[in-house]
Enzyme design. Sequence first.
Site, PDB file in Angstrom:
ATOM      1  CD  GLU A  87      -1.164  13.423   0.807  1.00 16.18           C
ATOM      2  OE1 GLU A  87      -2.254  13.904   1.127  1.00 16.18           O
ATOM      3  OE2 GLU A  87      -1.005  12.226   0.556  1.00 16.18           O
TER       4      GLU A  87
ATOM      5  CB  THR B 169      -4.162   4.408  -3.681  1.00 13.62           C
ATOM      6  OG1 THR B 169      -4.345   3.012  -3.395  1.00 13.62           O
ATOM      7  CG2 THR B 169      -3.874   4.591  -5.149  1.00 13.62           C
ATOM      8  CB  SER B 170      -2.261   3.165   1.615  1.00 13.52           C
ATOM      9  OG  SER B 170      -0.846   3.296   1.609  1.00 13.52           O
ATOM     10  NE  ARG B 171      -4.448   8.647   5.398  1.00 16.04           N
ATOM     11  CZ  ARG B 171      -5.567   8.562   4.682  1.00 16.04           C
ATOM     12  NH1 ARG B 171      -5.489   8.278   3.381  1.00 16.04           N
ATOM     13  NH2 ARG B 171      -6.747   8.780   5.224  1.00 16.04           N
TER      14      ARG B 171
ATOM     15  N   GLY C 167      -7.563  -5.779   2.951  1.00 16.79           N
ATOM     16  CA  GLY C 167      -8.893  -5.415   3.428  1.00 16.79           C
ATOM     17  C   GLY C 167      -9.812  -5.197   2.230  1.00 16.79           C
ATOM     18  NE  ARG C 168     -14.141  -1.680   3.828  1.00 17.19           N
ATOM     19  CZ  ARG C 168     -13.811  -1.465   5.104  1.00 17.19           C
ATOM     20  NH1 ARG C 168     -14.194  -2.289   6.029  1.00 17.19           N
ATOM     21  NH2 ARG C 168     -13.115  -0.407   5.432  1.00 17.19           N
ATOM     22  CB  ILE C 169      -9.161  -0.588  -0.555  1.00 15.31           C
ATOM     23  CG1 ILE C 169     -10.233   0.354   0.013  1.00 15.31           C
ATOM     24  CG2 ILE C 169      -8.498   0.047  -1.787  1.00 15.31           C
ATOM     25  CD1 ILE C 169      -9.712   1.676   0.554  1.00 15.31           C
TER      26      ILE C 169
ATOM     27  CG  HIS D 184      -5.027  12.153  -0.754  1.00 19.66           C
ATOM     28  ND1 HIS D 184      -4.419  12.165   0.484  1.00 19.66           N
ATOM     29  CD2 HIS D 184      -6.039  11.254  -0.638  1.00 19.66           C
ATOM     30  CE1 HIS D 184      -5.033  11.320   1.299  1.00 19.66           C
ATOM     31  NE2 HIS D 184      -6.023  10.757   0.639  1.00 19.66           N
TER      32      HIS D 184
HETATM   33  C1  8YV Z   1     -10.274  11.192   1.602  1.00 17.86           C
HETATM   34  C2  8YV Z   1      -8.865   9.122   2.043  1.00 17.86           C
HETATM   35  O1  8YV Z   1     -10.904  11.791   0.555  1.00 17.86           O
HETATM   36  O2  8YV Z   1     -10.737   7.984   2.890  1.00 17.86           O
HETATM   37  C3  8YV Z   1      -9.547   8.228   3.010  1.00 17.86           C
HETATM   38  O3  8YV Z   1      -8.859   7.725   3.933  1.00 17.86           O
HETATM   39  O4  8YV Z   1      -7.692   9.188   2.012  1.00 17.86           O
HETATM   40  C4  8YV Z   1      -9.683   9.913   1.084  1.00 17.86           C
HETATM   41  O5  8YV Z   1     -10.727   9.124   0.630  1.00 17.86           O
HETATM   42  C5  8YV Z   1      -9.304  12.165   2.125  1.00 17.86           C
HETATM   43  O6  8YV Z   1      -8.558  11.576   3.134  1.00 17.86           O
HETATM   44  C6  8YV Z   1      -9.984  13.416   2.669  1.00 17.86           C
HETATM   45  O7  8YV Z   1     -10.559  13.220   3.937  1.00 17.86           O
END
Ligand code: 8YV
Length: 325
Positions: free
Chosen positions: A267, A236-238, A155-157, A285
């Site tokens: 987390e 850097t996702s979840r 996707g975009r990222i 995060h």
């Molecule tokens: C947020 C993120 O800062 O945008 C997202 O999905 O994971 C981060 O950019 C974080 O989730 C706080 O809401």
Amino acid sequence: MPRPRLLITQRIFPDLVEQARRAVDVDYREEDGPMPTPDLLRRLAGCQGLVCASTDRIGPDVLSVPGLRVVSNIAVGYNNIDVAAATQRGIVVTNTPGVLDETTADLAFALILASARRIVESDRWLREGHWKSWTFFDWLGADVHGKTLGVVGFGRIGQAVARRGRGFGMTILYTQRHRADRAVEEALGARYVDKATLLAESDFVTLHCPLTPETTHWIDAGALARMKPTAFLINTSRGPVVDEKALVAALEAKRIAGAGLDVFEREPAVEPELVRMPNVVLTPHIGSASVDTRRKMASLALENCVAVLTGGRPPTPVNPEVLGR
Ligand code: 8YV
């Protein structure tokens, strides 16, 4: 008609709160961290809008607060919100896509460079006073330029990370459910491959997919076993996209070379073994954590919320079908 009212669950930029107050009433919790659910339920009573972060769990209990019309997440990911339950109740859910892509991609690339070139580890060693002389074999790491970058979720990222990889002369592979437009592939010189190929050929596997039942533990013991022993995993996702225990086992057995992790399964808890490993770079995060980007995120979240409450169309709804009614 009383003015609509929204609740903001945690501290953001105060001038943006003041700006929102021109259009609606605002209950602003000027504290950091997730809002305890009992407080959230109490303060949400009488509000029609909720502006929250991805650390706030928005389930059926919160969504049942009478009169609630919109939940606006200050995040692009919205796995913290029960969107199906919201849609069923006619509540609009919004997120903040687009404004954080480049900042998150910067962090992903920073983790690639930091883990490959052992930046954090060598910085720590220098500060501890161990540097007595330059030696030929000290701190040898891996090259990034010219290597193969495997992007999971294009996707975009993911595409923003691929663009950075191109600048480093990397070969770009990607995988996701559907192949991207040929024009995008061509512009980024990216090749669509299946999961097994991406894992087997990449020197850096970087995760940019949303968290869904299908992507939960997408990186498990089997996936890690397919990676090169010289490869690095970047997330850097979840957190739950990676089976953290399987990752610890793979790192301990040297089945992969290292990892750069910004997100974690539980987390803010982090597997203690990861904390002890020198070949793992850990950040709390911070993917979207630049001043400019956090301003844009908060601003867009407020704009979404105020739009719904004042009869406008929110710019970035997650469940636009609710608006069509
Ligand atoms: C947020 C993120 O800062 O945008 C997202 O999905 O994971 C981060 O950019 C974080 O989730 C706080 O809401």
